[in-house]
Write a protein that holds these residues in place. Structure first.
Motif, PDB file in Angstrom:
ATOM      1  N   ASN A   1       0.832  -1.206   0.000  1.00 37.38           N
ATOM      2  CA  ASN A   1       0.000   0.000   0.000  1.00 37.38           C
ATOM      3  C   ASN A   1       0.866   1.254   0.000  1.00 37.38           C
ATOM      4  O   ASN A   1       0.573   2.228  -0.708  1.00 37.38           O
ATOM      5  CB  ASN A   1      -0.911  -0.011   1.226  1.00 37.38           C
ATOM      6  CG  ASN A   1      -1.877   1.156   1.239  1.00 37.38           C
ATOM      7  OD1 ASN A   1      -2.727   1.291   0.363  1.00 37.38           O
ATOM      8  ND2 ASN A   1      -1.738   2.029   2.230  1.00 37.38           N
TER       9      ASN A   1
ATOM     10  N   GLY B   1       2.164   1.945  -3.359  1.00 38.78           N
ATOM     11  CA  GLY B   1       1.147   2.169  -4.387  1.00 38.78           C
ATOM     12  C   GLY B   1       0.925   0.973  -5.288  1.00 38.78           C
ATOM     13  O   GLY B   1       0.436   1.119  -6.412  1.00 38.78           O
TER      14      GLY B   1
ATOM     15  N   VAL C   1      -7.016  -0.164  -4.934  1.00 41.69           N
ATOM     16  CA  VAL C   1      -7.874   0.559  -4.010  1.00 41.69           C
ATOM     17  C   VAL C   1      -9.303   0.061  -4.173  1.00 41.69           C
ATOM     18  O   VAL C   1      -9.849   0.045  -5.286  1.00 41.69           O
ATOM     19  CB  VAL C   1      -7.811   2.079  -4.278  1.00 41.69           C
ATOM     20  CG1 VAL C   1      -8.744   2.832  -3.350  1.00 41.69           C
ATOM     21  CG2 VAL C   1      -6.380   2.582  -4.116  1.00 41.69           C
TER      22      VAL C   1
ATOM     23  N   HIS D   1     -12.442  -2.549  -7.619  1.00 44.06           N
ATOM     24  CA  HIS D   1     -11.094  -2.088  -7.298  1.00 44.06           C
ATOM     25  C   HIS D   1     -10.553  -1.254  -8.462  1.00 44.06           C
ATOM     26  O   HIS D   1     -10.861  -1.529  -9.622  1.00 44.06           O
ATOM     27  CB  HIS D   1     -10.157  -3.274  -7.046  1.00 44.06           C
ATOM     28  CG  HIS D   1     -10.471  -4.022  -5.785  1.00 44.06           C
ATOM     29  ND1 HIS D   1     -11.481  -4.945  -5.705  1.00 44.06           N
ATOM     30  CD2 HIS D   1      -9.901  -3.960  -4.548  1.00 44.06           C
ATOM     31  CE1 HIS D   1     -11.528  -5.446  -4.482  1.00 44.06           C
ATOM     32  NE2 HIS D   1     -10.578  -4.866  -3.766  1.00 44.06           N
TER      33      HIS D   1
ATOM     34  N   SER E   1      -4.233   2.130  -7.863  1.00 44.06           N
ATOM     35  CA  SER E   1      -3.819   3.148  -6.901  1.00 44.06           C
ATOM     36  C   SER E   1      -2.896   4.162  -7.564  1.00 44.06           C
ATOM     37  O   SER E   1      -1.961   3.785  -8.272  1.00 44.06           O
ATOM     38  CB  SER E   1      -3.095   2.501  -5.718  1.00 44.06           C
ATOM     39  OG  SER E   1      -2.553   3.495  -4.863  1.00 44.06           O
ATOM     40  N   ARG E   2      -3.179   5.438  -7.350  1.00 45.59           N
ATOM     41  CA  ARG E   2      -2.325   6.506  -7.850  1.00 45.59           C
ATOM     42  C   ARG E   2      -1.561   7.184  -6.710  1.00 45.59           C
ATOM     43  O   ARG E   2      -0.864   8.172  -6.927  1.00 45.59           O
ATOM     44  CB  ARG E   2      -3.171   7.563  -8.577  1.00 45.59           C
ATOM     45  CG  ARG E   2      -3.878   7.042  -9.822  1.00 45.59           C
ATOM     46  CD  ARG E   2      -2.896   6.666 -10.905  1.00 45.59           C
ATOM     47  NE  ARG E   2      -3.565   6.231 -12.138  1.00 45.59           N
ATOM     48  CZ  ARG E   2      -2.928   5.752 -13.188  1.00 45.59           C
ATOM     49  NH1 ARG E   2      -1.609   5.632 -13.162  1.00 45.59           N
ATOM     50  NH2 ARG E   2      -3.602   5.385 -14.269  1.00 45.59           N
ATOM     51  N   SER E   3      -1.707   6.663  -5.518  1.00 46.15           N
ATOM     52  CA  SER E   3      -1.036   7.249  -4.355  1.00 46.15           C
ATOM     53  C   SER E   3       0.186   6.413  -3.998  1.00 46.15           C
ATOM     54  O   SER E   3       0.639   5.574  -4.778  1.00 46.15           O
ATOM     55  CB  SER E   3      -2.009   7.325  -3.171  1.00 46.15           C
ATOM     56  OG  SER E   3      -2.468   6.027  -2.842  1.00 46.15           O
TER      57      SER E   3
ATOM     58  N   ASN F   1       7.116   2.630  -6.510  1.00 45.79           N
ATOM     59  CA  ASN F   1       6.237   2.030  -7.503  1.00 45.79           C
ATOM     60  C   ASN F   1       6.956   1.872  -8.832  1.00 45.79           C
ATOM     61  O   ASN F   1       6.813   0.860  -9.527  1.00 45.79           O
ATOM     62  CB  ASN F   1       4.986   2.904  -7.670  1.00 45.79           C
ATOM     63  CG  ASN F   1       3.909   2.210  -8.479  1.00 45.79           C
ATOM     64  OD1 ASN F   1       3.945   2.205  -9.698  1.00 45.79           O
ATOM     65  ND2 ASN F   1       2.945   1.624  -7.788  1.00 45.79           N
TER      66      ASN F   1
END
Length: 347
Positions: free
Chosen positions: A253, A256, A260, A270, A273-275, A281
Motif C-alpha cells: 500500500n 502504491g 484501491v 477495485h 492506486s495513484r497514491s 512504484n
C-alpha cells in the motif's frame, strides 16, 4: 512521563512540555538552532527524568535536532506535520497558529500518529546516494538535449537519438566552422561533451558506491532477478526499515502497488492506486518488466499464468507488481533479522 513536543524551524525551535494524563502544559522553551542552545534545551528537559520527545517533521526541519537527541540516549518520536495540523484545526483555538500550539504535536503523538525515530544508518546513506543519482541523471539529460540542439545546427543530419560523449566527439571532429557563429557553437559543444563525460564518471562512481553499501549491509535483494545495485539501493533507501510496516500488504500500500477498493451499498470494485511512494512504484514496475522478459524467472512464469487465466497484459503486470512487493518486503525483513542476530551474537 512527560512528553516534550518540538516545533522546529530553520533558525529556531520551540519545545513545550505536556503532562499526558491531564494534557496540561507544564513548561515551554524557545531556542536558537545551534549546538549551544541544543545543550540548553536538554539541560532544561532533564528536570523530568521520565520523558519522551515528539518532534514535528523529524525527517525534515527537525532531523538535526532529533538525531542529536538520539545520539545522547533520548527517546524521540516523529510526528507528521499533518497530525499537528489536525490538532490545530480541532483545538479550541480554531485556525490559530503559533509555535506553542504547533508544539502540541505530543497530543497527535498520543493518538497513534507518532513513529519512533531511529539513528541514521546505511539506509539514509543509500537514500542520499539515490537522490544524488537522480539529480545527476537529470543533469545529463539536460546536457545531452543542449548538445543535440547544437549538433543539429552544425551538421545537416544532426545527431542520432542515442548520443554518447564519444559519438558526439567523433561528429564534432568532422565539423569545419566557416565563421564566428559556428566556431562558438563548436566550442560550446565541446564544453558539453566534457560535461557529459564528467557526469558519466560521476554516475559510474555513484553506482559503485551504492553496490558497496548494499553488499556491506548484508542485503540479499540483488539475488532477486531484475534487481541490480541501483534498484536495491533505491528500495532500501526509500523503504528505510522494513519492520516499520506490520506486513507485506502495508508495504504494498505504501508503494502504491495495492489496488484501491471502492465500495458502495452492495457493489464493490477495485481501481489502480495513484497514491503511495511513486519512486518505489517505479522500481517495482521496472523489476516486473525485466522479469517478464526473462523466460526463466519466477516473475515470467507468474505473468504467463495470469495471462492464461484471461487477464489483460496490464492487469497481469499489476498482479506481478503486487507479488513482487510481497517478495521484496519478506527479503528485507529477513535481512534485518539476520543483521540484528549478528549484532546480538557479536555483543
Amino acid at each position: 512521563m512527560i512528553l516534550l513536543g518540538v516545533d522546529p524551524h530553520k533558525s529556531t525551535h520551540t519545545a513545550t512540555a505536556v503532562e499526558p494524563e491531564s494534557n496540561q502544559q507544564v513548561g515551554t522553551m524557545r531556542i536558537e538552532a545551534s549546538l549551544t542552545d541544543y545543550r540548553r534545551l536538554l539541560a532544561w528537559a532533564k528536570r523530568w527524568p521520565q520523558r519522551k520527545w515528539a518532534v514535528e517533521n523529524a525527517n525534515g526541519l527537525g532531523r538535526h535536532l532529533a538525531q542529536w537527541l538520539i545520539a545522547r540516549g533520548e527517546s524521540v518520536v516523529d510526528v507528521p506535520a499533518a497530525a499537528t495540523s489536525r490538532v490545530r484545526e480541532l483545538s479550541r483555538g480554531g485556525r490559530r497558529n503559533n509555535d506553542q500550539i504547533d508544539a502540541a504535536a505530543t497530543v497527535a503523538c498520543l493518538q497513534g500518529d507518532g513513529r519512533d525515530v531511529e539513528p541514521e544508518d546505511h539506509t539514509t546513506a543509500l537514500a542520499l546516494l539515490d537522490e544524488r543519482r537522480v539529480n545527476l541523471a537529470q543533469a545529463r539529460v539536460r546536457t545531452v538535449n543542449q548538445l543535440h540542439a547544437l549538433l543539429r545546427d552544425l551538421l545537416p543530419e544532426g545527431a542520432p537519438t542515442q548520443l554518447s560523449a564519444d559519438l558526439a566527439a567523433k561528429l564534432l571532429r568532422s565539423v569545419r566552422p566557416t565563421g564566428d557563429v559556428e566556431t562558438v557553437r563548436k566550442d560550446i559543444a565541446w564544453d558539453l561533451v566534457a560535461e557529459i563525460r564528467k557526469l558519466d564518471k560521476q554516475l559510474t562512481d555513484n553506482a559503485a558506491r551504492m553496490q558497496s553499501l548494499v553488499e556491506t549491509s548484508g542485503s540479499t535483494l540483488m539475488d532477486t532477478p531484475g534487481i541490480g545495485p541501483v534498484m536495491a539501493a533505491r528500495l532500501i533507501g526509500r523503504t528505510r526499515q522494513a519492520h516499520r510496516f506490520p506486513n507485506s500488504a502495508a508495504f504494498a500500500n505504501y508503494a502504491g502497488a495495492a489496488p484501491v477498493e471502492i465500495a458502495s451499498a452492495d457493489r464493490a470494485r477495485h481501481r489502480l492506486s495513484r497514491s503511495g511512494d511513486r519512486q518505489l512504484n517505479s522500481v517495482l514496475h521496472t523489476i516486473a518488466v525485466v522479469q517478464i522478459r526473462m523466460p526463466n524467472s519466477p516473475g515470467h512464469a507468474y505473468y504467463q499464468r495470469k495471462l492464461s487465466e484471461g487477464k489483460p497484459a496490464k492487469e497481469a503486470k499489476r498482479c506481478l507488481k503486487r507479488r513482487l512487493a510481497d517478495r521484496i518486503w519478506r527479503v528485507m525483513i529477513a535481512d534485518e533479522r539476520r543483521a540484528k542476530s549478528c549484532i546480538t551474537q557479536a555483543a
